[in-house]
Write a protein that holds these residues in place. Structure first.
Motif, PDB file in Angstrom:
ATOM      1  N   ARG A  21     117.905  55.010 151.830  1.00 54.12           N
ATOM      2  CA  ARG A  21     116.502  54.574 152.002  1.00 54.12           C
ATOM      3  C   ARG A  21     116.197  54.286 153.463  1.00 54.12           C
ATOM      4  O   ARG A  21     115.166  54.694 153.993  1.00 54.12           O
ATOM      5  CB  ARG A  21     116.244  53.300 151.185  1.00 54.12           C
ATOM      6  N   GLU A  22     117.092  53.586 154.138  1.00 50.86           N
ATOM      7  CA  GLU A  22     116.822  53.211 155.541  1.00 50.86           C
ATOM      8  C   GLU A  22     116.734  54.431 156.445  1.00 50.86           C
ATOM      9  O   GLU A  22     115.875  54.505 157.321  1.00 50.86           O
ATOM     10  CB  GLU A  22     117.898  52.250 156.055  1.00 50.86           C
ATOM     11  N   CYS A  48     123.452  57.272 145.140  1.00 51.75           N
ATOM     12  CA  CYS A  48     122.567  57.536 146.292  1.00 51.75           C
ATOM     13  C   CYS A  48     121.387  58.422 145.884  1.00 51.75           C
ATOM     14  O   CYS A  48     120.253  58.204 146.323  1.00 51.75           O
ATOM     15  CB  CYS A  48     123.352  58.233 147.411  1.00 51.75           C
ATOM     16  N   HIS A  59     125.149  54.374 158.425  1.00 49.46           N
ATOM     17  CA  HIS A  59     124.210  53.289 158.103  1.00 49.46           C
ATOM     18  C   HIS A  59     124.235  52.300 159.269  1.00 49.46           C
ATOM     19  O   HIS A  59     124.886  51.248 159.212  1.00 49.46           O
ATOM     20  CB  HIS A  59     124.616  52.607 156.794  1.00 49.46           C
ATOM     21  N   PRO A 100     122.795  53.584 148.342  1.00 49.20           N
ATOM     22  CA  PRO A 100     121.355  53.845 148.228  1.00 49.20           C
ATOM     23  C   PRO A 100     120.570  53.157 149.333  1.00 49.20           C
ATOM     24  O   PRO A 100     119.595  53.721 149.849  1.00 49.20           O
ATOM     25  CB  PRO A 100     120.973  53.238 146.871  1.00 49.20           C
ATOM     26  N   GLU A 101     121.001  51.971 149.723  1.00 51.94           N
ATOM     27  CA  GLU A 101     120.301  51.237 150.782  1.00 51.94           C
ATOM     28  C   GLU A 101     120.314  52.053 152.082  1.00 51.94           C
ATOM     29  O   GLU A 101     119.304  52.156 152.793  1.00 51.94           O
ATOM     30  CB  GLU A 101     121.006  49.892 150.987  1.00 51.94           C
ATOM     31  N   ALA A 152     118.248  56.922 144.547  1.00 51.97           N
ATOM     32  CA  ALA A 152     117.363  56.241 145.504  1.00 51.97           C
ATOM     33  C   ALA A 152     116.646  57.232 146.416  1.00 51.97           C
ATOM     34  O   ALA A 152     115.624  56.908 147.009  1.00 51.97           O
ATOM     35  CB  ALA A 152     118.183  55.285 146.364  1.00 51.97           C
ATOM     36  N   ALA A 153     117.189  58.427 146.524  1.00 52.26           N
ATOM     37  CA  ALA A 153     116.684  59.374 147.532  1.00 52.26           C
ATOM     38  C   ALA A 153     115.334  59.959 147.133  1.00 52.26           C
ATOM     39  O   ALA A 153     115.078  60.225 145.959  1.00 52.26           O
ATOM     40  CB  ALA A 153     117.692  60.503 147.724  1.00 52.26           C
ATOM     41  N   THR A 154     114.486  60.161 148.137  1.00 55.15           N
ATOM     42  CA  THR A 154     113.221  60.862 147.902  1.00 55.15           C
ATOM     43  C   THR A 154     113.239  62.204 148.638  1.00 55.15           C
ATOM     44  O   THR A 154     112.285  62.951 148.597  1.00 55.15           O
ATOM     45  CB  THR A 154     112.018  60.035 148.418  1.00 55.15           C
ATOM     46  N   GLU A 210     116.051  57.525 155.490  1.00 50.25           N
ATOM     47  CA  GLU A 210     114.823  58.270 155.124  1.00 50.25           C
ATOM     48  C   GLU A 210     113.599  57.593 155.754  1.00 50.25           C
ATOM     49  O   GLU A 210     112.725  58.253 156.313  1.00 50.25           O
ATOM     50  CB  GLU A 210     114.644  58.325 153.604  1.00 50.25           C
ATOM     51  N   ASN A 211     113.542  56.276 155.665  1.00 45.02           N
ATOM     52  CA  ASN A 211     112.389  55.555 156.225  1.00 45.02           C
ATOM     53  C   ASN A 211     112.291  55.722 157.736  1.00 45.02           C
ATOM     54  O   ASN A 211     111.203  55.701 158.313  1.00 45.02           O
ATOM     55  CB  ASN A 211     112.446  54.060 155.883  1.00 45.02           C
TER      56      ASN A 211
END
Ligand SMILES: NC(=O)C1=CN([C@@H]2O[C@H](COP(=O)(O)OP(=O)(O)OC[C@H]3O[C@@H](n4cnc5c(N)ncnc54)[C@H](OP(=O)(O)O)[C@@H]3O)[C@@H](O)[C@H]2O)C=CC1
Ligand SMILES: Nc1nc2c(ncn2[C@@H]2O[C@H](COP(=O)(O)O)[C@@H](O)[C@H]2O)c(=O)[nH]1
Length: 324
Positions: free
Chosen positions: A155-156, A196, A123, A151-152, A199-201, A158-159
């Motif tokens: 997301r970061e 996690c 991260h 999860p943060e 939050a994951a996609t 993945e983004n």
């Protein structure tokens, strides 16, 4: 975070069986553009995988990730896998030379199928920038980024463009991050995975802390698409670690990627070395894992891994070897 638990605190609850034989249960998983026999990948560590094992796995449709600790061999490795029409799956770090390595691959049209960004604290801007760099130069490579524990972070990354994230900070068998730094998911890795995964996609790889084959099914239940394993794969005939004999018994070495044995110096050491009992042939372990997972699917009342994903479970707090 409330209600944390780890692998040994959970038991999955059986549902009515819908197959007549465990052979009917399909353990395969699509990950990226390819389908693999089981949702398991040996850790990208120097005592777990080498080029020979990578080839062995790829030829038999198992996923693999080559380690990054002999950087000068990576280009030839990709070429050799491509010549054999096998998937090329490599690891990179985040130092300056890794940026030029990615550009060199792009300039020579050498496109690894999978690239894993492998650092302790994933991260970070360092990883985000490397994801962006790879996606700019090698857009067709599937990028796995890690390791993370929140999860943060998922997301970061993945983004930023990661196609999958790898979860696990410190639950590994040869890991000493928890004791050296006070941080990590060691002792509550399964709960961190669930946290996690919510939050994951995109797919998640659960990394570290697997001590039994049943833990693979539990990882799937709590959101993993793939499970990375070190210690259970250490000690095989094919394993790269040295073999020693004591009192007539054979053992093989297994050391952490952040150990002084890997680094060659005592700087920021977060890993140790141990010896594991000799386990025989790698294929036997892979076959046993597949059969155990077929059994897991049958207990879940399913025919595929999806059957496991929604199965009920209970928390049984009887931790015996929590977090090592
Ligand atoms: N899954 C896990 O729990 C862990 C895994 N490992 C494994 O060990 C190997 C070595 O990892 P790593 O040390 O990251 O790799 P590197 O030594 O290649 O470090 C990668 C880069 O990240 C920096 N870095 C590393 N840790 C931190 C941190 N905590 N904060 C800020 N910057 C950091 C390093 O700088 P500098 O060294 O100057 O700080 C370096 O520039 C990897 O294979 C990794 O997967 C290691 C620890 C935990
Ligand atoms: N904290 C550290 N973690 C490490 C190190 N080397 C590898 N690892 C992680 O462990 C897993 C394997 O875990 P296991 O429980 O299956 O044995 C591996 O994939 C890495 O994520 C290290 O030196 N320190």
């Amino acid at each position: 975070m409330e209600n944390v638990f780890d692998y040994e605190d959970i038991q999955l609850i059986p549902a009515k069986c819908i197959v007549n034989s465990r052979n009917e249960c399909d353990t395969s998983i699509q990950f990226g553009k390819h389908t693999f026999r089981i949702p398991v990948v040996p850790a990208n560590m120097q005592t777990i995988i080498d080029e020979k094992i990578a080839t062995f796995l790829a030829e038999r449709h198992y996923f693999y990730v080559m380690h990054r600790f002999e950087p000068e061999t990576r280009k030839d490795f990709i070429i050799s896998m491509k010549e054999k029409k096998l998937i090329a799956s490599i690891s990179v770090g985040v130092k300056d030379e890794e940026y030029s390595f990615i550009e060199e691959l792009a300039n020579q049209a050498l496109v690894p199928d999978y690239i894993t960004i492998d650092i302790a604290h994933g991260h970070s801007n360092a990883v985000i920038e490397m994801i962006e760099h790879i996606k700019k130069h090698l857009p067709d490579s599937f990028v796995i980024a890690g390791n993370v524990g929140t999860p943060e972070a998922v997301r970061e990354l993945e983004n930023a463009g990661a196609d999958a994230t790898k979860v696990g900070i410190g639950p590994g068998k040869v890991c000493i991050t928890k004791v050296k730094t006070g941080f990590g998911t060691g002792g509550w890795q399964l709960a961190a995975l669930r946290w996690c995964a919510k939050a994951a996609t995109k797919p998640i790889i659960a990394d570290g802390g697997i001590r039994t084959h049943g833990d693979i099914a539990k990882s799937i239940r709590f959101g993993a698409s793939m499970v990375m394993i070190g210690s259970l794969f250490a000690g095989h005939e094919e394993s790269p670690g040295t073999t020693v004999e004591e009192d007539g018994k054979l053992y093989k070495e297994y050391f952490g990627s952040a150990s002084e044995y890997q680094k060659g110096e005592k700087k920021n050491v977060e890993g140790k070395k141990m010896y594991v009992e000799y386990k025989g042939e790698l294929q036997d372990t892979l076959t046993e894992m597949e059969q155990d997972l077929q059994s897991s699917i049958s207990y879940a009342g399913g025919k595929t891994l999806n059957g496991i994903r929604t199965v009920d479970y209970v928390v049984v707090k009887n931790s015996i070897f929590n977090g090592d």
